[in-house]
Design a protein around this motif. Structure first.
Motif, PDB file in Angstrom:
ATOM      1  N   GLU A  31       0.864  -1.186   0.000  1.00  0.00           N
ATOM      2  CA  GLU A  31       0.000   0.000   0.000  1.00  0.00           C
ATOM      3  C   GLU A  31       0.903   1.241   0.000  1.00  0.00           C
ATOM      4  O   GLU A  31       2.097   1.140   0.290  1.00  0.00           O
ATOM      5  N   PRO A  32       0.339   2.422  -0.270  1.00  0.00           N
ATOM      6  CA  PRO A  32       1.151   3.651  -0.217  1.00  0.00           C
ATOM      7  C   PRO A  32       1.884   3.791   1.121  1.00  0.00           C
ATOM      8  O   PRO A  32       1.350   3.485   2.186  1.00  0.00           O
ATOM      9  N   CYS A  33       3.123   4.221   1.019  1.00  0.00           N
ATOM     10  CA  CYS A  33       4.001   4.479   2.168  1.00  0.00           C
ATOM     11  C   CYS A  33       4.292   3.231   2.998  1.00  0.00           C
ATOM     12  O   CYS A  33       4.501   3.314   4.215  1.00  0.00           O
ATOM     13  N   THR A  34       4.322   2.071   2.337  1.00  0.00           N
ATOM     14  CA  THR A  34       4.671   0.835   3.031  1.00  0.00           C
ATOM     15  C   THR A  34       5.586   0.003   2.143  1.00  0.00           C
ATOM     16  O   THR A  34       5.837   0.341   0.984  1.00  0.00           O
ATOM     17  N   PHE A  35       6.068  -1.114   2.703  1.00  0.00           N
ATOM     18  CA  PHE A  35       6.822  -2.086   1.927  1.00  0.00           C
ATOM     19  C   PHE A  35       6.407  -3.481   2.361  1.00  0.00           C
ATOM     20  O   PHE A  35       5.877  -3.678   3.453  1.00  0.00           O
ATOM     21  N   VAL A  43       9.800  -5.073  -1.410  1.00  0.00           N
ATOM     22  CA  VAL A  43       9.152  -4.291  -2.465  1.00  0.00           C
ATOM     23  C   VAL A  43       8.607  -3.038  -1.801  1.00  0.00           C
ATOM     24  O   VAL A  43       7.737  -3.114  -0.936  1.00  0.00           O
ATOM     25  N   LEU A  44       9.137  -1.875  -2.195  1.00  0.00           N
ATOM     26  CA  LEU A  44       8.771  -0.600  -1.597  1.00  0.00           C
ATOM     27  C   LEU A  44       7.846   0.172  -2.520  1.00  0.00           C
ATOM     28  O   LEU A  44       8.108   0.258  -3.727  1.00  0.00           O
ATOM     29  N   TRP A  45       6.779   0.744  -1.978  1.00  0.00           N
ATOM     30  CA  TRP A  45       5.889   1.608  -2.746  1.00  0.00           C
ATOM     31  C   TRP A  45       6.572   2.957  -2.889  1.00  0.00           C
ATOM     32  O   TRP A  45       6.930   3.591  -1.901  1.00  0.00           O
ATOM     33  N   MET A  46       6.761   3.402  -4.141  1.00  0.00           N
ATOM     34  CA  MET A  46       7.406   4.686  -4.392  1.00  0.00           C
ATOM     35  C   MET A  46       6.453   5.703  -5.018  1.00  0.00           C
ATOM     36  O   MET A  46       6.728   6.894  -5.014  1.00  0.00           O
ATOM     37  N   GLY A  47       5.361   5.230  -5.570  1.00  0.00           N
ATOM     38  CA  GLY A  47       4.383   6.087  -6.219  1.00  0.00           C
ATOM     39  C   GLY A  47       3.270   5.223  -6.769  1.00  0.00           C
ATOM     40  O   GLY A  47       3.315   3.994  -6.656  1.00  0.00           O
TER      41      GLY A  47
END
Length: 164
Positions: A31-35, A43-47
């Motif tokens: 989800e946004p602002c999580t990994f 796996v990091l959310w970047m946008g």
């Protein structure tokens, strides 16, 4: 020592753009602002359609192939772009508070949180983990960052008092 900073070895770092999907490398998309983490891969959310895949050194080709086969719109190897530092210890949160405006209280930023922010005028990616923090900083700012980190950590170092 109540703060420990360790640079991790050359990490696999891949920027991935997706057209659609709900999973990446067998893990649900964060989800946004999580990994998310699975099988040694973060796996990091970047946008909205952009992710950063982190793994141990030497997995660039393997993961890039798997991502392209899974239908990623674009995969770019950015492994040499950033230095990775693990910050742990009882006062790791306090050290970061000296230069970061993100509220790192566990109730606000629990483990699994991932944000792009500034730390003392340096753009970083900050990952909150159970055992501390992972900080990704651009190579060109690494010297400045490590100097700042050493200075900000001084007050939390256990120094024996001289005997008289």
């Amino acid at each position: 020592m109540t703060v420990d900073a360790v640079e991790e070895p050359f990490r696999t770092q891949l920027t991935v753009r997706l057209r659609d999907g709900h999973a990446l490398l067998g893990a649900d998309l964060p989800e946004p602002c999580t990994f998310t983490s699975r099988n040694g891969v973060d796996v990091l959310w970047m946008g909205p359609d952009e992710y950063l895949v982190l793994a141990e050194p030497g997995r660039q080709a393997e993961l890039e192939t798997a991502l392209r086969e899974a239908g990623a719109a674009a995969v770019v190897d950015v492994s040499a772009q950033r230095v990775t530092v693990r910050l742990t210890g009882a006062h790791a949160r306090d050290v970061l508070a000296h230069g970061c405006s993100i509220d790192l209280d566990p109730a606000v930023s629990p483990p699994g949180t991932c944000v792009q922010t500034l730390l003392v005028r340096t753009g970083i990616i900050l990952m909150v983990r159970e055992e501390g923090f992972t900080i990704l900083v651009r190579q060109s700012f690494a010297g400045y960052f490590t100097t700042w980190l050493a200075d900000a950590s001084l007050e939390y170092q256990e120094v024996p008092w001289p005997s008289r």
